[in-house]
Every structure is written in structure tokens, then in C-alpha cells.
Design a protein around this motif. Structure first.
Motif, PDB file in Angstrom:
ATOM      1  N   LEU A  74      -7.237   0.791   4.641  1.00 22.80           N
ATOM      2  CA  LEU A  74      -6.896   1.573   5.828  1.00 22.80           C
ATOM      3  C   LEU A  74      -5.397   1.827   5.954  1.00 22.80           C
ATOM      4  O   LEU A  74      -4.916   2.276   6.991  1.00 22.80           O
ATOM      5  CB  LEU A  74      -7.408   0.857   7.078  1.00 22.80           C
ATOM      6  N   GLY A  75      -4.635   1.493   4.898  1.00 20.90           N
ATOM      7  CA  GLY A  75      -3.216   1.789   4.889  1.00 20.90           C
ATOM      8  C   GLY A  75      -2.345   0.731   5.537  1.00 20.90           C
ATOM      9  O   GLY A  75      -1.205   1.016   5.939  1.00 20.90           O
ATOM     10  N   VAL A  76      -2.849  -0.494   5.614  1.00 17.47           N
ATOM     11  CA  VAL A  76      -2.097  -1.579   6.245  1.00 17.47           C
ATOM     12  C   VAL A  76      -1.589  -2.537   5.169  1.00 17.47           C
ATOM     13  O   VAL A  76      -2.375  -3.079   4.387  1.00 17.47           O
ATOM     14  CB  VAL A  76      -2.976  -2.359   7.246  1.00 17.47           C
ATOM     15  N   GLU A  77      -0.281  -2.709   5.108  1.00 16.90           N
ATOM     16  CA  GLU A  77       0.297  -3.684   4.192  1.00 16.90           C
ATOM     17  C   GLU A  77       0.073  -5.087   4.762  1.00 16.90           C
ATOM     18  O   GLU A  77       0.327  -5.337   5.942  1.00 16.90           O
ATOM     19  CB  GLU A  77       1.792  -3.427   4.010  1.00 16.90           C
ATOM     20  N   VAL A  78      -0.417  -5.981   3.908  1.00 21.93           N
ATOM     21  CA  VAL A  78      -0.754  -7.340   4.341  1.00 21.93           C
ATOM     22  C   VAL A  78       0.150  -8.338   3.626  1.00 21.93           C
ATOM     23  O   VAL A  78       0.268  -8.306   2.401  1.00 21.93           O
ATOM     24  CB  VAL A  78      -2.228  -7.667   4.044  1.00 21.93           C
ATOM     25  N   VAL A  79       0.756  -9.230   4.410  1.00 20.20           N
ATOM     26  CA  VAL A  79       1.553 -10.289   3.820  1.00 20.20           C
ATOM     27  C   VAL A  79       0.937 -11.639   4.203  1.00 20.20           C
ATOM     28  O   VAL A  79       0.531 -11.845   5.347  1.00 20.20           O
ATOM     29  CB  VAL A  79       3.034 -10.217   4.263  1.00 20.20           C
ATOM     30  N   VAL A  80       0.836 -12.521   3.222  1.00 17.38           N
ATOM     31  CA  VAL A  80       0.454 -13.916   3.465  1.00 17.38           C
ATOM     32  C   VAL A  80       1.759 -14.703   3.425  1.00 17.38           C
ATOM     33  O   VAL A  80       2.333 -14.900   2.356  1.00 17.38           O
ATOM     34  CB  VAL A  80      -0.539 -14.425   2.405  1.00 17.38           C
ATOM     35  N   VAL A 103       0.847  -1.191   0.000  1.00 13.72           N
ATOM     36  CA  VAL A 103       0.000   0.000   0.000  1.00 13.72           C
ATOM     37  C   VAL A 103       0.882   1.240   0.000  1.00 13.72           C
ATOM     38  O   VAL A 103       2.003   1.219   0.526  1.00 13.72           O
ATOM     39  CB  VAL A 103      -0.921   0.038   1.234  1.00 13.72           C
ATOM     40  N   PRO A 104       0.409   2.344  -0.604  1.00 13.66           N
ATOM     41  CA  PRO A 104       1.143   3.605  -0.494  1.00 13.66           C
ATOM     42  C   PRO A 104       0.959   4.188   0.914  1.00 13.66           C
ATOM     43  O   PRO A 104      -0.059   3.931   1.566  1.00 13.66           O
ATOM     44  CB  PRO A 104       0.474   4.489  -1.557  1.00 13.66           C
ATOM     45  N   ASP A 105       1.915   4.942   1.368  1.00 12.64           N
ATOM     46  CA  ASP A 105       1.822   5.586   2.688  1.00 12.64           C
ATOM     47  C   ASP A 105       1.459   4.572   3.778  1.00 12.64           C
ATOM     48  O   ASP A 105       0.489   4.753   4.530  1.00 12.64           O
ATOM     49  CB  ASP A 105       0.796   6.725   2.659  1.00 12.64           C
ATOM     50  N   ARG A 106       2.211   3.529   3.848  1.00 11.27           N
ATOM     51  CA  ARG A 106       1.925   2.425   4.767  1.00 11.27           C
ATOM     52  C   ARG A 106       1.931   2.886   6.225  1.00 11.27           C
ATOM     53  O   ARG A 106       2.858   3.531   6.700  1.00 11.27           O
ATOM     54  CB  ARG A 106       2.980   1.330   4.578  1.00 11.27           C
ATOM     55  N   ARG A 107       0.837   2.495   6.940  1.00 10.56           N
ATOM     56  CA  ARG A 107       0.732   2.782   8.376  1.00 10.56           C
ATOM     57  C   ARG A 107       1.240   1.611   9.220  1.00 10.56           C
ATOM     58  O   ARG A 107       1.860   1.808  10.254  1.00 10.56           O
ATOM     59  CB  ARG A 107      -0.728   3.059   8.758  1.00 10.56           C
TER      60      ARG A 107
END
Length: 426
Positions: free
Chosen positions: A210-216, A177-181
Motif C-alpha cells: 500500500l506504499g508504506v515504508e516499514v521500519v523495525v 518502497v517506491p513512491d512512499r506514502r
């Protein structure tokens, strides 16, 4: 409670822990008031207090488990409502876990029991196998009446009419995501990858919005809960160990702010990894993983989710693993209200729906009674939709109600711009 373990027995760390738990019990009986199986069966031995006495006698004797003890332990849902009620803080969860391992090691079950338990342990934790088995079960429905065992019939009944296609989102990958929170790992679960792919899809959409990068993570699999509650300690620890290594790789690589879990049964188990591996070389890593684990509603409550206008009357079902196992009670309801939904709760919301992992398959009669009671109390609130935080509860309640049953995160995703949940006719 007075115990009589020998000094030699207490040298075993598991027995020493069981002794400590048993001695905390003052046999007051308050747990019987909130025990679902005691409510249904009215048998003292099907209450936490009765089971504690059975476990005490079994462990103190040092003998193999007997059929009577196994019957009553098998009927326990592990809903943990007794732990919420207990004024003495008895750690029933770890006591019954220890009892199940002892039973698995010392008791020879009837042939059909061994067969069914082995089948479930080798199928449900593996999404591809589970999906194939559900397809075969659907084909087997026409001969349901010929099945020689009530549990086989329950397994055929469980199979849904339609299965969703596998979701590409469940494969190992990163959703940047851009601008990761924040950066989180998502546990994708095993059963819900076959039964309901919308849950992970909605979770990923909502978090990334919501700006959260998610990794599986690569190498992640079943949390181990299903086999853990069967007493199959080695298999459960193998599954959990693989997850610990997968999560640690991400933590030591690009870092994680949380491990987000959207199946509360899995969440309760992952949060217990530190205890499960306390005497293992993986102890430190397991504790680190447990410390980062959060239910999706727990995580969302910490990142200031925007308000919305959901506009529907939602009956919230509190999964036992969430309200009793993780002590998360208010966050899901508060999030739904923040998203603009009217939230109502059923009477006796502390009681289990009867799903409890494989319980609805292995104890179908008790499970059916609990389901009927839960559905009646939910529908009495006249909801437009029922929300829950665990796939097992969703399947259980959905099989007994015409009201759409969706995951809490699906409603939050929809309220904040995602698609309407398909189960609601979207």
C-alpha cells in the motif's frame, strides 16, 4: 465513593490519583453485568465494584496487602469491559494497576506463586527464551500428570505441537518502497515472534503493498504489558523505556507517521506510556510515542485501503484490549467487509475469551470456562474462519476450536494479493 486518606497519604502522587478514581465511583453496580469473572463466579468481590472496595480498604489502611485481597485482584482479567460500561467514567485500569504494584511491593506470595511469576516474567517477554521454553514444554507433556501444580500443567498444555521458524522480518531493518506514502515503525511483539511469525510477515507485505515504508527499529523489545500487569513496575518501565528511546531515535531521524502495532494488548500499553511515565524524565518522549501509536486496523482505516473480494464468512472476535482498552470497535470489521468478507459477530462479544496475557496460565480454571463460552458463541455463527487482532486471543480460541483462527491483517493481506494464511490450509 467517600474516601478517608490522610493528608500525608495524599502527598503520594499514586495515592492521590487512586483517591480521585475511587471518588468517581458511585457503586451503582452496572459494571457487574459485563464483568467476565463475576459472570463465572457470581462473587461480588470478583466484580469491579467489589475489587474497588478491596483496593480502597487496602490503600487507605496503609498496611500490606492480605491474601483475601490478592486472591480477588489476581482473578481480574484487566479486560476493561467495566470501563466501557461505567456511566461515571471510573478509571479502573489505572486503579487496578496501582493496586498490583502495591501488592507486589507489600505482599509475600507463596513460594510456588513467586516462582511461576518470576519464570513467566523472565521468559515470555524474550522471544528466544520463550521459543526455547515452548520446546521444552512440548517435551514435558508425557509427564504432565506428575506436575504438582495445576498452573504448571496449564503451561505444558499451552505449548503448540509445532513452532514456526524465526522470521528474518523481525530483525531490525527497513522495508523501503517506491513512491512512499507513509513511513511507520512496526512493533514486532515478543510472544508472537515465537508463536506466529505469519502476523508480522503479513503486516509488512500489506503495508508495503500500500506504499508504506516499514521500519523495525533497533533496540525495540517487549512493550512491558506482561510485567506491568504483574505489578513488576521496574521491569515494565525498563522495557517500555527501551522502546521509547528506540522509537524516538526513528522519529528524530527519518521521521515516523505512526507506530503500527498488530498485537492489541501491546497497543493498549504503548498508548498508555504517556501516563506510565508522567513523572519521569522520559515523560515528553513517552507522550510523543503514545500519540503516534496505532493499531494496524486503525492505521489502515486512515489510508484508504482498496476494495477486494474475500468471499468467506468470518466470525470477528473483538479482543478486549482493542474494543475496551483502545475503543477500536468498527475499524477491523469495516476493513474486512471492504476486503469482501462477510463479517459476523458472536453473542456477548464484549466478554473476554480468558486469555488476558498470563491469565490462562495463572488462573486456568476460570480461563477455561471463559474460553468454552467464547468458542461456543463464535462457532454458533458457523464461520469458515475466525479473525482476531491479538495473538493471545488467537492462541486461546484456537486451542478450543477446529475453525481456523487468523489475525485480521492476514485476511486483509490475502484478499489484496498475499498468500492464503497457512492456518487455513494455504
Amino acid at each position: 465513593m467517600q474516601t478517608f486518606f490522610t493528608p500525608e497519604q495524599l502527598e503520594d502522587p499514586g495515592i492521590a490519583e487512586a483517591n480521585k478514581i475511587l471518588r468517581a465511583c458511585v457503586h451503582c453496580g452496572m459494571c457487574t453485568a459485563t464483568c467476565p469473572t463475576y459472570q463465572v463466579l457470581g462473587d461480588e468481590l470478583d466484580s469491579p465494584r467489589g475489587r474497588i472496595y478491596l483496593i480502597k480498604d487496602m490503600l487507605e489502611s496503609g498496611r500490606p496487602a492480605d491474601a483475601r485481597t490478592v486472591t480477588h485482584i489476581d482473578r481480574c482479567l484487566s479486560c476493561l469491559a467495566c470501563m466501557t460500561t461505567c456511566p461515571s467514567g471510573v478509571d479502573y485500569m489505572h486503579l487496578v494497576d496501582h493496586a498490583r504494584v502495591h501488592i507486589e511491593k507489600t505482599y509475600k506470595r507463596p513460594v510456588m506463586d513467586r516462582f511461576l511469576r518470576a519464570v513467566l516474567a523472565q521468559i515470555i517477554p524474550y522471544p528466544k527464551r520463550f521459543r526455547a521454553a515452548l520446546g521444552l514444554a512440548k517435551l514435558g507433556r508425557p509427564v504432565r500428570a506428575l506436575m504438582p501444580d495445576r498452573r504448571l500443567r496449564a503451561m505444558l498444555d499451552m505449548a503448540p505441537d509445532r513452532l514456526p521458524k524465526p522470521s528474518p522480518n523481525d530483525k531490525p531493518q527497513t522495508f523501503a518502497v517506491p513512491d512512499r506514502r507513509k513511513r511507520v515503525a512496526l512493533m514486532t511483539g515478543c510472544a508472537q515472534q515465537a508463536l506466529d511469525t505469519d502476523i508480522n510477515d503479513a503486516t509488512i507485505r500489506l503495508l508495503t503493498r500500500l506504499g508504506v515504508e516499514v521500519v523495525v527499529p533497533e533496540g525495540m523489545g517487549c512493550c512491558g504489558a506482561l510485567t506491568h500487569h504483574m505489578g513488576r513496575e521496574a521491569q515494565a518501565h525498563a522495557s517500555a523505556g527501551a522502546n521509547i528511546r528506540a522509537f524516538m531515535k526513528e522519529m528524530l531521524g527519518r521521521g515516523l507517521d505512526a507506530i503500527v502495532i498488530n498485537a492489541s494488548g501491546c497497543g493498549t500499553t504503548v498508548k498508555d506510556y504517556g501516563h506510565m511515565f508522567r513523572d519521569d524524565p522520559l515523560a515528553a518522549d513517552a507522550a510523543a510515542v503514545s500519540a503516534l501509536a496505532k493499531d494496524v486496523t486503525e492505521f489502515l482505516s486512515e489510508i484508504d485501503m482498496p476494495e477486494a473480494d474475500g468471499g468467506l464468512r468470518v466470525a470477528y472476535h473483538a479482543a478486549c484490549s482493542l474494543q475496551h482498552g483502545q475503543k477500536i470497535r468498527e475499524a477491523p470489521k469495516a476493513l474486512l467487509r471492504r476486503a469482501g468478507f462477510e463479517v459476523v459477530e458472536p453473542e456477548n462479544s464484549h466478554l473476554c475469551c480468558g486469555s488476558a496475557g498470563t491469565y490462562n496460565l495463572m488462573q486456568p480454571e476460570i480461563s477455561a470456562e471463559l474460553k468454552a463460552r467464547k468458542v461456543a458463541t463464535l462457532e454458533a455463527r458457523a464461520p469458515q474462519v475466525i479473525a482476531a487482532g491479538n495473538i493471545g486471543c488467537m492462541v486461546q480460541i484456537g486451542s478450543g476450536s477446529d475453525v481456523p483462527v487468523v489475525h485480521t491483517v492476514e485476511l486483509l493481506d490475502w484478499a489484496l494479493g498475499g498468500p492464503k494464511p497457512a492456518k487455513m490450509g494455504g
